[in-house]
Design a protein around this motif. Sequence first.
Motif, PDB file in Angstrom:
ATOM      1  N   ASP A  52       0.844  -1.191   0.000  1.00 33.78           N
ATOM      2  CA  ASP A  52       0.000   0.000   0.000  1.00 33.78           C
ATOM      3  C   ASP A  52       0.885   1.249   0.000  1.00 33.78           C
ATOM      4  O   ASP A  52       1.743   1.419   0.865  1.00 33.78           O
ATOM      5  CB  ASP A  52      -0.892  -0.021   1.244  1.00 33.78           C
ATOM      6  N   ALA A  53       0.684   2.119  -0.967  1.00 31.44           N
ATOM      7  CA  ALA A  53       1.525   3.314  -1.106  1.00 31.44           C
ATOM      8  C   ALA A  53       1.496   4.187   0.139  1.00 31.44           C
ATOM      9  O   ALA A  53       2.476   4.879   0.451  1.00 31.44           O
ATOM     10  CB  ALA A  53       1.083   4.124  -2.326  1.00 31.44           C
ATOM     11  N   THR A  54       0.402   4.153   0.887  1.00 33.09           N
ATOM     12  CA  THR A  54       0.313   4.991   2.084  1.00 33.09           C
ATOM     13  C   THR A  54       1.215   4.484   3.205  1.00 33.09           C
ATOM     14  O   THR A  54       1.469   5.207   4.169  1.00 33.09           O
ATOM     15  CB  THR A  54      -1.138   5.049   2.601  1.00 33.09           C
ATOM     16  N   LEU A  55       1.703   3.235   3.083  1.00 29.27           N
ATOM     17  CA  LEU A  55       2.584   2.680   4.101  1.00 29.27           C
ATOM     18  C   LEU A  55       4.053   2.972   3.831  1.00 29.27           C
ATOM     19  O   LEU A  55       4.900   2.814   4.710  1.00 29.27           O
ATOM     20  CB  LEU A  55       2.404   1.156   4.194  1.00 29.27           C
ATOM     21  N   LYS A  67       6.328   2.893   7.050  1.00 28.09           N
ATOM     22  CA  LYS A  67       6.097   3.769   8.196  1.00 28.09           C
ATOM     23  C   LYS A  67       5.923   2.999   9.498  1.00 28.09           C
ATOM     24  O   LYS A  67       6.071   3.565  10.578  1.00 28.09           O
ATOM     25  CB  LYS A  67       4.865   4.643   7.935  1.00 28.09           C
ATOM     26  N   ASN A  68       5.604   1.700   9.415  1.00 24.06           N
ATOM     27  CA  ASN A  68       5.436   0.904  10.633  1.00 24.06           C
ATOM     28  C   ASN A  68       6.755   0.316  11.129  1.00 24.06           C
ATOM     29  O   ASN A  68       6.762  -0.511  12.038  1.00 24.06           O
ATOM     30  CB  ASN A  68       4.408  -0.215  10.411  1.00 24.06           C
TER      31      ASN A  68
END
Length: 314
Positions: A52-55, A67-68
């Motif tokens: 997922d690009a948002t990650l 990011k996680n």
Amino acid sequence: MGTDTPQDLVPVTVIAGYLGAGKTTLINELLAHDHGRRLAVLVNDFGAVNIDATLIADHNGQTISLKNGCVCCSIADELGDALDRVLALEPAPDQIVIEASGVADPANVAAYGQGWPGCRLDAVVVLADTETVQAKSRDQFVGELVVRQLRRADIVMATKCDLVTEAGLAAVMDWLAATAPGAPVLTRRAGQLEPELLLETAQSIYRPSRQQPHADNGPDEPAFDSAVIEVDNTLDRDRVEAALQDWPDSVLRVKGILRFNGAAGGLHIVQRVGRRWNIAPAPNGFDPSHTGKLVVIGLPGTLHRRYLASSLLN
């Protein structure tokens, strides 16, 4: 000879299985899941991993940082080079997950996890497509490889269970159990992820999870049970080894610190994944408050605490 203690070594999980078994889907879910572990996931093909690009926090060509705290790293030509890259990361990963090629022998990949400097093998998890695995096992070209993959497993995970009938699933599960004797055979349905079985989360001693483990197939069906077995006194190592060998296949994971008596005295790390178990001296300076505790994860309704504890003592 290296001076790494178990505290310094990063556990390695190998995800294997023939082409189409669902390895990449599982890797995607591990990367996105809030399991509280900083993972370094090694894959052959970035393109197949639909992150997922948002990650994504950064992408430098060879490594995707999320990011996680997880990273996804390309194996490219050399697995050893990829391992060196992720072991050099700051902060270091809590665990490394290697997605083996669909035509790879998991034992060859596991040898890196066991022998590469800075690593130790945690588990070999082999996925099997319930729709096709039996037919593929009889194929004159790939059948031997498919069976060999299954027999290398510490844990076999049957995938795509939603796509077969209940009777068909039961037949495949029986066949998998007979083909990979000694390896627990679990089912995996669409969208179901149980990181506690794949990673050192619930029972991690050195790098505790940043959140408590949770697994649930639904409101009424727990994915597995966990138990903490506590013993106050020192134990006989031979008795503990016998218990680790005798405990049933329904015991999926064991980890903890025990103190042995006699010539084998001192604190020792005790681990079991599937039927494979290991006992190693604990590092110097280890927190003694952890002593005498084993965390056990098993199939629902199979963890009889009194039996498990008594088998360590009698």
